[in-house]
Design a protein around this motif. Structure first.
Motif, PDB file in Angstrom:
ATOM      1  N   LEU A 501       0.848  -1.185   0.000  1.00  0.00           N
ATOM      2  CA  LEU A 501       0.000   0.000   0.000  1.00  0.00           C
ATOM      3  C   LEU A 501       0.886   1.237   0.000  1.00  0.00           C
ATOM      4  O   LEU A 501       1.876   1.309   0.727  1.00  0.00           O
ATOM      5  N   GLU A 502       0.529   2.196  -0.788  1.00  0.00           N
ATOM      6  CA  GLU A 502       1.294   3.444  -0.871  1.00  0.00           C
ATOM      7  C   GLU A 502       0.549   4.562  -0.154  1.00  0.00           C
ATOM      8  O   GLU A 502      -0.669   4.523   0.010  1.00  0.00           O
ATOM      9  N   GLY A 503       1.296   5.593   0.266  1.00  0.00           N
ATOM     10  CA  GLY A 503       0.671   6.754   0.877  1.00  0.00           C
ATOM     11  C   GLY A 503      -0.006   6.423   2.188  1.00  0.00           C
ATOM     12  O   GLY A 503       0.301   5.412   2.840  1.00  0.00           O
ATOM     13  N   PRO A 504      -0.945   7.270   2.637  1.00  0.00           N
ATOM     14  CA  PRO A 504      -1.673   6.994   3.882  1.00  0.00           C
ATOM     15  C   PRO A 504      -2.395   5.650   3.771  1.00  0.00           C
ATOM     16  O   PRO A 504      -3.150   5.426   2.828  1.00  0.00           O
ATOM     17  N   SER A 505      -2.170   4.763   4.709  1.00  0.00           N
ATOM     18  CA  SER A 505      -2.745   3.414   4.620  1.00  0.00           C
ATOM     19  C   SER A 505      -2.594   2.712   5.954  1.00  0.00           C
ATOM     20  O   SER A 505      -1.861   3.159   6.841  1.00  0.00           O
ATOM     21  N   GLU A 506      -3.285   1.581   6.079  1.00  0.00           N
ATOM     22  CA  GLU A 506      -3.187   0.771   7.292  1.00  0.00           C
ATOM     23  C   GLU A 506      -3.224  -0.700   6.906  1.00  0.00           C
ATOM     24  O   GLU A 506      -3.976  -1.094   6.007  1.00  0.00           O
ATOM     25  N   GLY A 507      -2.392  -1.507   7.576  1.00  0.00           N
ATOM     26  CA  GLY A 507      -2.343  -2.926   7.270  1.00  0.00           C
ATOM     27  C   GLY A 507      -1.253  -3.624   8.048  1.00  0.00           C
ATOM     28  O   GLY A 507      -0.942  -3.241   9.173  1.00  0.00           O
ATOM     29  N   TYR A 508      -0.651  -4.638   7.434  1.00  0.00           N
ATOM     30  CA  TYR A 508       0.408  -5.424   8.069  1.00  0.00           C
ATOM     31  C   TYR A 508       1.755  -4.711   7.920  1.00  0.00           C
ATOM     32  O   TYR A 508       2.132  -4.320   6.809  1.00  0.00           O
ATOM     33  N   LEU A 509       2.490  -4.573   9.016  1.00  0.00           N
ATOM     34  CA  LEU A 509       3.835  -4.008   8.948  1.00  0.00           C
ATOM     35  C   LEU A 509       4.822  -5.106   8.593  1.00  0.00           C
ATOM     36  O   LEU A 509       4.903  -6.141   9.275  1.00  0.00           O
ATOM     37  N   VAL A 510       5.586  -4.899   7.540  1.00  0.00           N
ATOM     38  CA  VAL A 510       6.604  -5.849   7.104  1.00  0.00           C
ATOM     39  C   VAL A 510       7.884  -5.091   6.770  1.00  0.00           C
ATOM     40  O   VAL A 510       7.883  -3.859   6.664  1.00  0.00           O
ATOM     41  N   PHE A 511       8.967  -5.845   6.592  1.00  0.00           N
ATOM     42  CA  PHE A 511      10.231  -5.252   6.170  1.00  0.00           C
ATOM     43  C   PHE A 511      10.727  -5.971   4.931  1.00  0.00           C
ATOM     44  O   PHE A 511      10.625  -7.194   4.816  1.00  0.00           O
ATOM     45  N   LYS A 512      11.281  -5.201   3.996  1.00  0.00           N
ATOM     46  CA  LYS A 512      11.607  -5.708   2.658  1.00  0.00           C
ATOM     47  C   LYS A 512      13.015  -6.270   2.542  1.00  0.00           C
ATOM     48  O   LYS A 512      13.305  -7.001   1.602  1.00  0.00           O
ATOM     49  N   GLN A 513      13.886  -5.910   3.455  1.00  0.00           N
ATOM     50  CA  GLN A 513      15.264  -6.405   3.399  1.00  0.00           C
ATOM     51  C   GLN A 513      15.831  -6.411   4.809  1.00  0.00           C
ATOM     52  O   GLN A 513      15.327  -5.721   5.700  1.00  0.00           O
ATOM     53  N   PRO A 514      16.875  -7.224   5.051  1.00  0.00           N
ATOM     54  CA  PRO A 514      17.408  -7.316   6.417  1.00  0.00           C
ATOM     55  C   PRO A 514      18.322  -6.152   6.767  1.00  0.00           C
ATOM     56  O   PRO A 514      18.794  -5.416   5.912  1.00  0.00           O
ATOM     57  N   TRP A 515      18.564  -6.010   8.044  1.00  0.00           N
ATOM     58  CA  TRP A 515      19.550  -5.097   8.603  1.00  0.00           C
ATOM     59  C   TRP A 515      20.506  -5.983   9.407  1.00  0.00           C
ATOM     60  O   TRP A 515      20.198  -7.152   9.707  1.00  0.00           O
ATOM     61  N   PRO A 516      21.672  -5.513   9.799  1.00  0.00           N
ATOM     62  CA  PRO A 516      22.661  -6.412  10.409  1.00  0.00           C
ATOM     63  C   PRO A 516      22.190  -7.145  11.661  1.00  0.00           C
ATOM     64  O   PRO A 516      22.594  -8.275  11.913  1.00  0.00           O
ATOM     65  N   GLY A 517      21.332  -6.506  12.475  1.00  0.00           N
ATOM     66  CA  GLY A 517      20.977  -7.072  13.768  1.00  0.00           C
ATOM     67  C   GLY A 517      19.773  -7.984  13.790  1.00  0.00           C
ATOM     68  O   GLY A 517      19.360  -8.428  14.859  1.00  0.00           O
ATOM     69  N   VAL A 518      19.171  -8.289  12.639  1.00  0.00           N
ATOM     70  CA  VAL A 518      17.968  -9.121  12.632  1.00  0.00           C
ATOM     71  C   VAL A 518      18.308 -10.555  13.036  1.00  0.00           C
ATOM     72  O   VAL A 518      19.416 -11.039  12.803  1.00  0.00           O
ATOM     73  N   MET A 519      17.365 -11.251  13.676  1.00  0.00           N
ATOM     74  CA  MET A 519      17.579 -12.643  14.086  1.00  0.00           C
ATOM     75  C   MET A 519      17.946 -13.504  12.885  1.00  0.00           C
ATOM     76  O   MET A 519      17.579 -13.211  11.752  1.00  0.00           O
ATOM     77  N   ARG A 520      18.639 -14.626  13.159  1.00  0.00           N
ATOM     78  CA  ARG A 520      19.039 -15.517  12.077  1.00  0.00           C
ATOM     79  C   ARG A 520      18.157 -16.754  11.968  1.00  0.00           C
ATOM     80  O   ARG A 520      17.997 -17.307  10.888  1.00  0.00           O
ATOM     81  N   THR A 521      17.597 -17.191  13.101  1.00  0.00           N
ATOM     82  CA  THR A 521      16.731 -18.363  13.058  1.00  0.00           C
ATOM     83  C   THR A 521      16.059 -18.532  14.410  1.00  0.00           C
ATOM     84  O   THR A 521      16.360 -17.798  15.360  1.00  0.00           O
TER      85      THR A 521
END
Length: 694
Positions: A501-521
């Motif tokens: 969803l673009e612009g003002p919107s509401e829904g599921y929060l997700v992330f498109k790519q990892p950052w160094p500190g994200v869990m591994r498993t």
């Protein structure tokens, strides 16, 4: 994603004085660095990595990953090929390279009682860690080795920091269990991670309540033995018992408050429960240990720690973090989100048993050479001014706490806050749950006196560090909003069909790519890791939270979208509580939902269907609450338990939790209930509500 302009309506800004010394002094600078972090992450994180020690350099890209389950196994690799030791970077580097040996480190240890204090420098902390690392390697008769798991079940004392850093110094993997959890919960975590050693303490006071920690630990070890896993060794710290007479390193006076009488439950025998075949004394082991210990050099993706967080299936998940990425991410988020400066005194009120304590009491602050306050007590003991007394006592400049604590203290008004000056405060932070605008305003106006920006941080055990957050001098703040993504983090909002969803919107929060500190498993369960976080929307990390983005691009967390509750900033699984309830012989079925609570955020409202022929009464209600407390811990104790002769179910047998939430809140507008198998159940449950006037 990042707007060129931010609306001036209801927006607060950091002071000009703060901007002068800030690492990120403006919103324009934030946008510039943010774009660099997502378009050229190798250069962005490579510059940060130069400040740390590496035994060997990495080869290849800084970050490699796959978030799409349809394209193969999920993986995240950061700085593969590099080797380091996180304890070396937190302590040795600060003592020998940065010349901070005489600077106060994590603890200005503030005990449960006012006046119970301890000061430890970086040099003294390094000595203590090396001593205990040597104990783990040899004198514990267990010979803990690289990769072994060590369970730690301790109160908020300096020795807890020592234990966790001693583990990582020798390459062992620590699994800290919150000291408020039950024997059953501790046992479950020991079994899942297959720990080779337990480290605990005799006990501690939480306010005026005595917690017999060793007694709980012994019960957990017996449960382990009963389940075929005989843990051979347990190291016990004498925190309260009178045998602990040594003066800790760096203490300015004898530790009178730390030499309390023996635990109450042991007054008749005069000693703490002790099994000579299993138990070892921390103090006796350390007494002859060398204070020099060569660090174990570990690969970037070697395990660092396991931390359990509640799962929607009821079984806690062992979130696994690895070394290099977590180290750089916690160090960077701490430095920039709190705008850490060399003369700051920082205080995070969280417990080390939670991820906030890991990332923002130990790893992030120590990586920056920070001076911190480690607090063992409660915000209301011995009176409701305790937190502000500590702020003045240590001249705290950066303060980090939970909205639950703020709402609790709001009840007592301004007077307890105004008893103390709080002139040292520069930045205020919140963590654990979204802060409601009313609490934000009180925090800003009363505690910070309209001069301290509030960093309302959103993150999870799984993310390792802040992922949505203001930066104090750079981000215009809207009360209640987590504002914008941290560097390297790319959020998106999806609808039920998985469309962005673009612009003002509401829904599921997700992330498109990892950052160094994200869990591994998830430890020991790669399939669960992929199912929980990546299968619902392939190509995205799914947070499990709902989110709204406004017309200015600000992100607002709207709460959990799975079967989880956020109680006082701690996630609890409804399935786990339900499981504890139905284990009682009187309960045939149970359903648990959240009900808004003015202080805790959410409270547990439980519906129980009894076995035929039994009657619901106060004795049974108390028994059920006790059972949940013993199975999980005090944090999970139900606030309300309602007798439910039947539960509202669809024709296929699915419980309609949406309807139960309405009943718990006494909201009569139920929406569409045409799929209910028996709608008369709803009327009966409304009539039986256990708190009709709440």
């Amino acid at each position: 994603m990042i707007p060129e302009k931010v609306s001036k309506e209801d927006v607060f800004h950091g002071s000009e004085e703060l901007k002068k010394e800030a690492h990120i002094p403006s919103f324009e600078k934030y946008k510039e660095l943010y774009l660099k972090s997502i378009e050229n992450p190798d250069e962005f994180w490579g510059d940060i990595a130069k400040d740390f020690f590496w035994k060997t350099k990495h080869s290849g890209p800084f970050l490699e990953y796959n978030f799409d389950v349809t394209k193969g196994e999920i993986f995240i690799k950061f700085m593969e090929g590099a080797s380091t030791n996180i304890c070396y970077n937190l302590l040795d580097r600060n003592v020998h390279e940065r010349k901070l040996g005489d600077k106060r480190s994590v603890p200005s240890g503030e005990g449960n009682e006012p006046g119970d204090e301890l000061t430890v420098t970086y040099r003294e902390l390094l000595q203590r860690v090396c001593q205990f690392a040597n104990v783990l390697k040899s004198q514990a008769k267990q010979e803990v080795k690289k990769g072994d798991r060590v369970s730690i079940y301790m109160p908020m004392v300096v020795e807890l920091v020592v234990a966790m850093l001693a583990c990582v110094r020798i390459g062992a993997v620590h699994s800290i269990v919150f000291a408020g959890f039950s024997a059953e919960s501790l046992c479950e975590r020991i079994l899942d991670s297959e720990c080779s050693l337990l480290i605990t303490a005799d006990g501690f006071y939480r306010g005026d309540k005595l917690i017999n920690l060793k007694l709980i630990a012994d019960e957990a070890l017996q449960k382990c033995r009963d389940k075929g896993f005989p843990l051979q060794k347990c190291i016990m710290l004498k925190h309260l018992s009178k045998e602990a007479e040594e003066t800790p390193l760096g203490s300015q006076s004898p530790p009178a408050k730390r030499s309390c009488p023996d635990l109450q439950q042991e007054k008749q025998t005069g000693r703490v429960p002790w099994n000579p075949k299993v138990d070892l004394c921390w103090h006796a082991l350390v007494r002859g240990a060398s204070d020099e210990c060569e660090p174990e050099w570990c690969n970037s993706e070697d395990p660092l720690f396991i931390l359990y967080t509640s799962g929607s299936t009821g079984k806690p998940k062992g979130v696994l973090h690895t070394i290099s990425g977590y180290m750089l991410y916690t160090a960077t988020t701490f430095k920039l989100v709190f705008d850490h400066q060399p003369d700051d005194v920082y205080w995070c009120t969280a417990d080390l048993g939670w991820i906030t304590g890991h990332s923002y009491i130990t790893y992030g602050p120590l990586a920056n050479g920070a001076t911190s306050v480690l607090f063992e007590g409660l915000p209301t003991y011995p009176d409701v001014s305790r937190m502000w007394e500590i702020v003045d006592k240590y001249h705290v400049s950066k303060f980090y706490t939970a909205p639950t604590a703020i709402r609790l203290l709001m009840k007592y008004g301004k007077e307890p806050v105004h008893k103390y000056k709080r002139e040292s405060l520069k930045v205020l932070g919140t963590v654990g749950e979204p802060i409601n605008p009313e609490a934000w305003q009180w925090y800003y106006n009363v505690v910070g006196e309209k001069r301290c920006p509030i960093v309302d941080t959103f993150w999870q055990t799984e993310t390792g560090g802040h992922v949505l957050t203001p930066l104090p001098a750079a981000t215009p703040m809207k009360p209640g909003s987590a504002t914008f993504p941290f560097f390297g983090v790319v959020p998106a909002i999806l609808n039920e069909s998985g469309e962005e969803l673009e612009g003002p919107s509401e829904g599921y929060l997700v992330f498109k790519q990892p950052w160094p500190g994200v869990m591994r498993t998830v430890y020991g369960n790669k399939q669960r890791f992929e199912t929980v976080y990546f299968k619902k929307f392939p190509g995205y990390y799914v947070t499990g939270d709902g989110c709204r983005r406004d017309e200015d691009g600000y992100y607002w967390i709207t709460g959990r979208i799975d079967d989880m509750l956020n109680v006082s900033g701690h996630l609890l699984s409804t399935a786990e509580v339900e499981s504890a309830l139905v284990e009682h012989e009187a309960v045939a079925e149970a359903a648990v939902v959240g009900r808004p609570h003015p202080v805790k955020g959410e409270s547990l409202y439980c519906f129980v269907t009894l076995t035929d022929g039994l009657t619901f009464n106060r004795t049974l209600e108390a028994d059920l609450k006790r059972q949940v407390r013993e199975k999980i811990g005090a944090i999970a104790t139900p606030d309300f338990i309602q007798n439910a002769p039947a539960l509202p179910k669809t024709r296929s047998g699915k419980i309609m939790r949406r309807v139960l939430r309405k009943i718990a809140c006494d909201e009569r507008d139920l929406g569409d209930i045409s799929t209910l198998a028996d709608s008369s159940v709803v009327d009966q449950l409304f009539q039986n509500r256990c708190c009709p006037n709440v």
